[in-house]
Design a protein around this motif. Structure first.
Motif, PDB file in Angstrom:
ATOM      1  N   MET A 135      83.438  55.019  93.386  1.00 20.01           N
ATOM      2  CA  MET A 135      83.340  53.962  92.366  1.00 20.01           C
ATOM      3  C   MET A 135      83.176  52.594  93.046  1.00 20.01           C
ATOM      4  O   MET A 135      83.676  52.368  94.151  1.00 20.01           O
ATOM      5  N   GLY A 136      82.519  51.683  92.351  1.00 14.12           N
ATOM      6  CA  GLY A 136      82.417  50.308  92.831  1.00 14.12           C
ATOM      7  C   GLY A 136      81.843  50.256  94.238  1.00 14.12           C
ATOM      8  O   GLY A 136      80.825  50.876  94.549  1.00 14.12           O
ATOM      9  N   GLY A 137      82.535  49.508  95.104  1.00 15.65           N
ATOM     10  CA  GLY A 137      82.097  49.401  96.495  1.00 15.65           C
ATOM     11  C   GLY A 137      82.104  50.739  97.214  1.00 15.65           C
ATOM     12  O   GLY A 137      81.422  50.908  98.225  1.00 15.65           O
ATOM     13  N   GLY A 138      82.860  51.700  96.708  1.00 12.11           N
ATOM     14  CA  GLY A 138      82.854  53.055  97.285  1.00 12.11           C
ATOM     15  C   GLY A 138      81.556  53.766  96.977  1.00 12.11           C
ATOM     16  O   GLY A 138      81.007  54.500  97.802  1.00 12.11           O
ATOM     17  N   GLN A 139      81.043  53.541  95.776  1.00  8.51           N
ATOM     18  CA  GLN A 139      79.752  54.123  95.410  1.00  8.51           C
ATOM     19  C   GLN A 139      78.653  53.524  96.296  1.00  8.51           C
ATOM     20  O   GLN A 139      77.737  54.221  96.731  1.00  8.51           O
ATOM     21  N   VAL A 140      78.786  52.220  96.598  1.00 11.74           N
ATOM     22  CA  VAL A 140      77.778  51.584  97.458  1.00 11.74           C
ATOM     23  C   VAL A 140      77.854  52.163  98.877  1.00 11.74           C
ATOM     24  O   VAL A 140      76.820  52.439  99.498  1.00 11.74           O
ATOM     25  N   GLY A 171      73.855  47.221  96.953  1.00 15.21           N
ATOM     26  CA  GLY A 171      74.454  47.857  95.781  1.00 15.21           C
ATOM     27  C   GLY A 171      73.562  47.833  94.561  1.00 15.21           C
ATOM     28  O   GLY A 171      73.624  48.723  93.709  1.00 15.21           O
ATOM     29  N   ALA A 172      72.725  46.789  94.435  1.00 12.53           N
ATOM     30  CA  ALA A 172      71.787  46.713  93.310  1.00 12.53           C
ATOM     31  C   ALA A 172      70.380  47.101  93.768  1.00 12.53           C
ATOM     32  O   ALA A 172      69.777  48.038  93.253  1.00 12.53           O
ATOM     33  N   GLY A 173      69.875  46.375  94.780  1.00 13.24           N
ATOM     34  CA  GLY A 173      68.479  46.548  95.190  1.00 13.24           C
ATOM     35  C   GLY A 173      68.191  47.927  95.761  1.00 13.24           C
ATOM     36  O   GLY A 173      67.190  48.571  95.400  1.00 13.24           O
ATOM     37  N   TYR A 174      69.050  48.391  96.648  1.00 12.08           N
ATOM     38  CA  TYR A 174      68.781  49.710  97.251  1.00 12.08           C
ATOM     39  C   TYR A 174      69.059  50.822  96.243  1.00 12.08           C
ATOM     40  O   TYR A 174      68.358  51.841  96.225  1.00 12.08           O
ATOM     41  N   GLU A 243      61.235  49.807 105.465  1.00 12.58           N
ATOM     42  CA  GLU A 243      60.500  49.750 104.204  1.00 12.58           C
ATOM     43  C   GLU A 243      61.258  48.923 103.160  1.00 12.58           C
ATOM     44  O   GLU A 243      60.657  48.333 102.270  1.00 12.58           O
ATOM     45  N   THR A 244      62.583  48.853 103.296  1.00 12.01           N
ATOM     46  CA  THR A 244      63.373  48.167 102.271  1.00 12.01           C
ATOM     47  C   THR A 244      64.106  46.921 102.782  1.00 12.01           C
ATOM     48  O   THR A 244      64.527  46.086 101.981  1.00 12.01           O
ATOM     49  N   ASP A 245      64.297  46.808 104.084  1.00 12.18           N
ATOM     50  CA  ASP A 245      65.267  45.827 104.589  1.00 12.18           C
ATOM     51  C   ASP A 245      64.652  44.549 105.141  1.00 12.18           C
ATOM     52  O   ASP A 245      65.311  43.820 105.901  1.00 12.18           O
TER      53      ASP A 245
END
Ligand code: S0N
Length: 289
Positions: A135-140, A171-174, A243-245
């Motif tokens: 959950m939260g930062g753990g999910q990230v 957490g949002a973009g990736y 590709e993403t960073d």
């Protein structure tokens, strides 16, 4: 005699030995090239406080510098005394001060961002083993692992808009890169919980296995990775990140190219010529197509 520490249910899947002493985490390794890092605060559903993050950064840095380790299994100790399970429930809200998470030094921090970058750029494969809540930062944190295996009791979700926080970086973009923009917005805007099968359907995890098979499955995946070329794997990881960073991702990929170039006769001639105070002779290299 190896000291076997139970981290998840099921028989230990490798001959783990303790590697370092920490208060908030358990770190073990085995002779096959696998490290196991587990957040050890089950009574708090493995929420991280600043000390937890400092220890995780230290463990992952030691892993980075150990050339015998190729794969890390990242997980959370469970079950708790009340039977609950968690990979990680995010930032420890009980030490959240006015400006961040407060440790013994009294300073408010969000040092989990340092940990995110270390995992992201670790030139080794990190596999999340998710039992219970992420959950939260753990999910990230689970998201930032290269691969993710979920136990059948895994639950994923975001709570930021409920508890007054948000992770607008990876957490949002990736997340949107992994599950798509629609689903990512749903996850953050509605703060729902998603079970293991739904996580698999949306591409958030690679596989779902019975809880008591989670560690064994992680070790199986690790052993497969370890049969392959370390250089190919590290360059691929850097390529996926590039590709993403943005420039940080290109820096990583380019760093790998430089690392390989250093080992060539051409690069060594440049170094040797400088040290020998003579002009370099690159004529052996040629200008290849
Ligand atoms: C995990 C949940 C769903 C588990 O529910 P369950 O199994 O019913 O157990 P509980 O009884 O709720 O919990 C057991 C005990 O554990 C404590 N606890 C659980 N989670 C936390 C936590 N995160 N912090 C502190 N304590 C926690 C409970 O309090 C309980 O203890 P007792 O019995 O003593 O009361 C459920 O527990 C739950 O929903 N937890 C909270 C999840 C949450 O909201 N997490 C925080 C989300 N935010 C972040 O993680 C932010 C940090 C971050 O990574 C970040 C990064 C970059 C940029 C920004 C951010 C940011 O968002 O700020």
């Amino acid at each position: 005699m190896a000291e076997l520490r139970q981290v998840l249910p099921g028989d230990p899947a490798a001959a783990w030995t303790a590697w370092g002493t920490y208060t908030d985490i358990l770190v073990d390794r085995c002779s096959e090239g696998i490290a196991r890092v587990a957040i050890n605060r089950p009574a708090k559903r493995n929420a991280f406080r600043p000390q937890t993050v400092v220890e995780l950064c230290d463990a992952f840095s030691r892993i980075r510098d150990d050339r015998s380790i190729g794969v890390v299994l990242f997980t959370g100790v469970g079950p708790a005394a009340d039977g609950g399970f968690a990979f990680c429930s995010g930032g420890d809200q009980s030490v959240r001060g006015d400006g961040g998470y407060v440790g013994d030094d009294g300073l408010p921090r969000l040092n989990v961002l340092d940990l995110q970058r270390i995992i992201r750029s670790l030139p080794k494969v990190v596999i999340a083993l998710v039992a219970g809540y992420a959950m939260g930062g753990g999910q990230v944190l689970h998201l930032l692992c290269d691969l993710s295996l979920a136990a059948d009791n895994a639950v994923f979700g975001q709570t930021g808009p409920k508890v007054g926080s948000f992770d607008g970086g990876f957490g949002a973009g990736y997340l949107a890169r992994v599950v798509g923009q629609r689903k990512a917005r749903e996850i953050w805007f509605l703060c729902r919980r998603y079970g293991a099968d739904e996580a698999l359907r949306m591409g958030l995890v690679n596989a779902v296995v019975p809880l008591d098979q989670l560690e064994a499955e992680g070790v199986r995946w690790a052993r497969e990775v370890l049969q392959h070329s370390p250089t190919a794997i590290r360059c691929l990881k850097a390529a996926f990140n590039a590709e993403t960073d943005g420039l940080a991702g290109i820096q990583e990929l380019a760093g790998n190219a430089t690392h390989l170039f250093y080992r060539t006769d051409e690069a060594l001639e440049g170094r040797n010529a400088f040290l020998e105070k003579r002009p370099p002779d690159f004529s052996e290299t040629g200008w290849l197509p």
